[in-house]
Write a protein that holds these residues in place. Structure first.
Motif, short mmCIF file in Angstrom:
data_model
loop_
_atom_site.label_atom_id
_atom_site.label_comp_id
_atom_site.label_asym_id
_atom_site.label_seq_id
_atom_site.Cartn_x
_atom_site.Cartn_y
_atom_site.Cartn_z
N LYS A 101 0.83 -1.20 0.00
CA LYS A 101 0.00 0.00 0.00
C LYS A 101 0.87 1.25 0.00
N ASP A 145 -3.95 4.63 -0.87
CA ASP A 145 -4.59 5.40 0.19
C ASP A 145 -4.63 6.87 -0.22
N TRP A 169 -7.53 -1.76 -4.39
CA TRP A 169 -8.55 -0.89 -3.80
C TRP A 169 -8.07 0.55 -3.72
N GLU A 171 -8.57 3.72 -1.24
CA GLU A 171 -8.88 3.89 0.19
C GLU A 171 -9.10 5.36 0.55
N CYS A 172 -10.19 5.61 1.26
CA CYS A 172 -10.49 6.94 1.82
C CYS A 172 -10.37 8.06 0.78
N ALA A 199 -12.35 1.20 -0.06
CA ALA A 199 -12.10 0.88 1.34
C ALA A 199 -12.04 2.16 2.17
N GLY A 200 -12.32 2.03 3.48
CA GLY A 200 -12.24 3.21 4.32
C GLY A 200 -12.64 2.96 5.76
N TYR A 219 -18.76 1.08 0.99
CA TYR A 219 -17.45 0.45 0.89
C TYR A 219 -17.56 -1.05 0.69
N HIS A 252 -7.08 -1.66 9.98
CA HIS A 252 -6.05 -0.62 9.86
C HIS A 252 -5.02 -0.87 10.95
#
Length: 332
Positions: A101, A145, A169, A171-172, A199-200, A219, A252
């Motif tokens: 990530k 992310d 994915w 994320e946020c 994702a989040g 999500y 997380h």
């Protein structure tokens, strides 16, 4: 000093209490308060499992022994060029990781997006993603992310570009406020149509705060953090609720060794589990703060720590040395 793993006599009486009672009795008011409550909750569960002479995963009902993990290489990447990200990815791959990530969008913010400059600003981040993809190969999972930096229009453009790079994915992408739930639903559908996931929710506390997003379908994956979520029992409750809604859990966990140990134990038990985050190569203190380092990641999988409770014991000598160093800095 009591040998590692030996239970203090006063702990035996305390450990006969229900460990979940403490967290349930303390409503969390903000992340700082949640962090304190969750830390105490972890300690109580650790004592309880040690008293039973079982690992926390065994006490909670382990579903798996091997835990798929991914390397968060963002914070160890101080040289924020594509080459710097690629070098971090290469080190993580050499260390046994198969999923990675990054948080590459340093130049993007909601203000920049509001000014109509978001698509241009995200190009440097896309170059960093492409550099990592070239190192890890086409089959490795690669997560991106966004740290809540985008607006919906710019995030739609990101979806299109990220899909071409084989991102697993996003994320946020947007600030996680109730007003953005429907925008997240639209972004998820768009991402799914391109073969990606959304994702989040890494900073949310308690199932009640996750519920509106999960029930709306915002999500594919939610990311509760063991240091904020509201306790170990709340993490399990969230896992059960998400299982019923076909939402996966990827905790997380870009944290220190105690949170990592607790996250591994929970990852062995939680329903609808996908994979666990692991901070990669950020500080030698990660292993030095515990008596026995964690087993190395092999083929993208981490083993549970061995021993009762969380399976780790803090290194008192190392803690004391750093406490004394901090005290000198504060008094200087």
């Amino acid at each position: 000093m009591r040998p590692a793993g030996e239970i203090a006599p006063h702990a035996l009486k305390a450990s006969t209490l229900r460990p979940a009672d403490f967290a349930a009795a303390h409503a969390q008011a903000g992340l700082a308060h949640a962090g304190v409550v969750c830390a105490i909750d972890q300690a109580l569960w650790d004592l309880h499992a040690q008293w039973l002479q079982r690992s926390l995963a065994e006490v909670l009902g382990a579903r798996r022994q091997d835990i798929p993990v991914y390397a968060n290489i963002n914070r160890r990447t101080e040289v924020r060029t594509p080459e710097g990200f690629a070098a971090s990815a290469r080190l993580a791959a050499d260390a046994g990781h198969q999923a990675f990530k990054v948080a590459p969008f340093d130049e993007v913010s909601t203000a920049v997006c509001a000014q109509g400059r978001g698509v241009r600003a995200m190009q440097a981040g896309l170059e960093r993603i492409a550099a990592v993809r070239s190192v890890v190969g086409p089959r490795s999972r690669l997560m991106v992310d966004c740290h809540w930096r985008f607006d919906e229009a710019t995030a739609l453009e990101l979806n299109l570009a990220a899909a071409k790079l084989g991102v697993y994915w996003i994320e946020c992408p947007l600030p996680e406020v109730d007003a953005n739930i429907q925008a997240l639903v639209r972004l998820r559908r768009h991402a799914n149509g391109l073969g990606m996931r959304l994702a989040g929710l890494e900073q949310h506390t308690g199932w009640a705060s996750f519920r509106p997003y999960c029930k709306a379908g915002a999500y594919d994956v939610v990311m509760p953090d063991i240091k904020y979520v509201g306790g170990i029992a709340e993490m399990l409750r969230l896992g059960e609720a998400c299982q019923g809604l076909q939402v996966q859990i990827a905790p997380h966990n870009p944290s220190g060794p105690i949170c990592h140990a607790a996250s591994l134990q929970l990852a062995a038990c939680v329903e609808s589990f996908d994979m666990l985050e692991l901070q990669f190569d950020e500080s030698p203190l990660f292993d030095a703060l515990v008596h026995r380092p964690f087993a190395p990641v092999r083929a993208g999988v981490a083993a549970l720590p061995q021993g009762p409770g969380l399976g780790v014991q803090l290194n008192g000598t190392m803690l004391q040395a750093h406490a004394e160093c901090a005290a000198r800095e504060w008094t200087a």
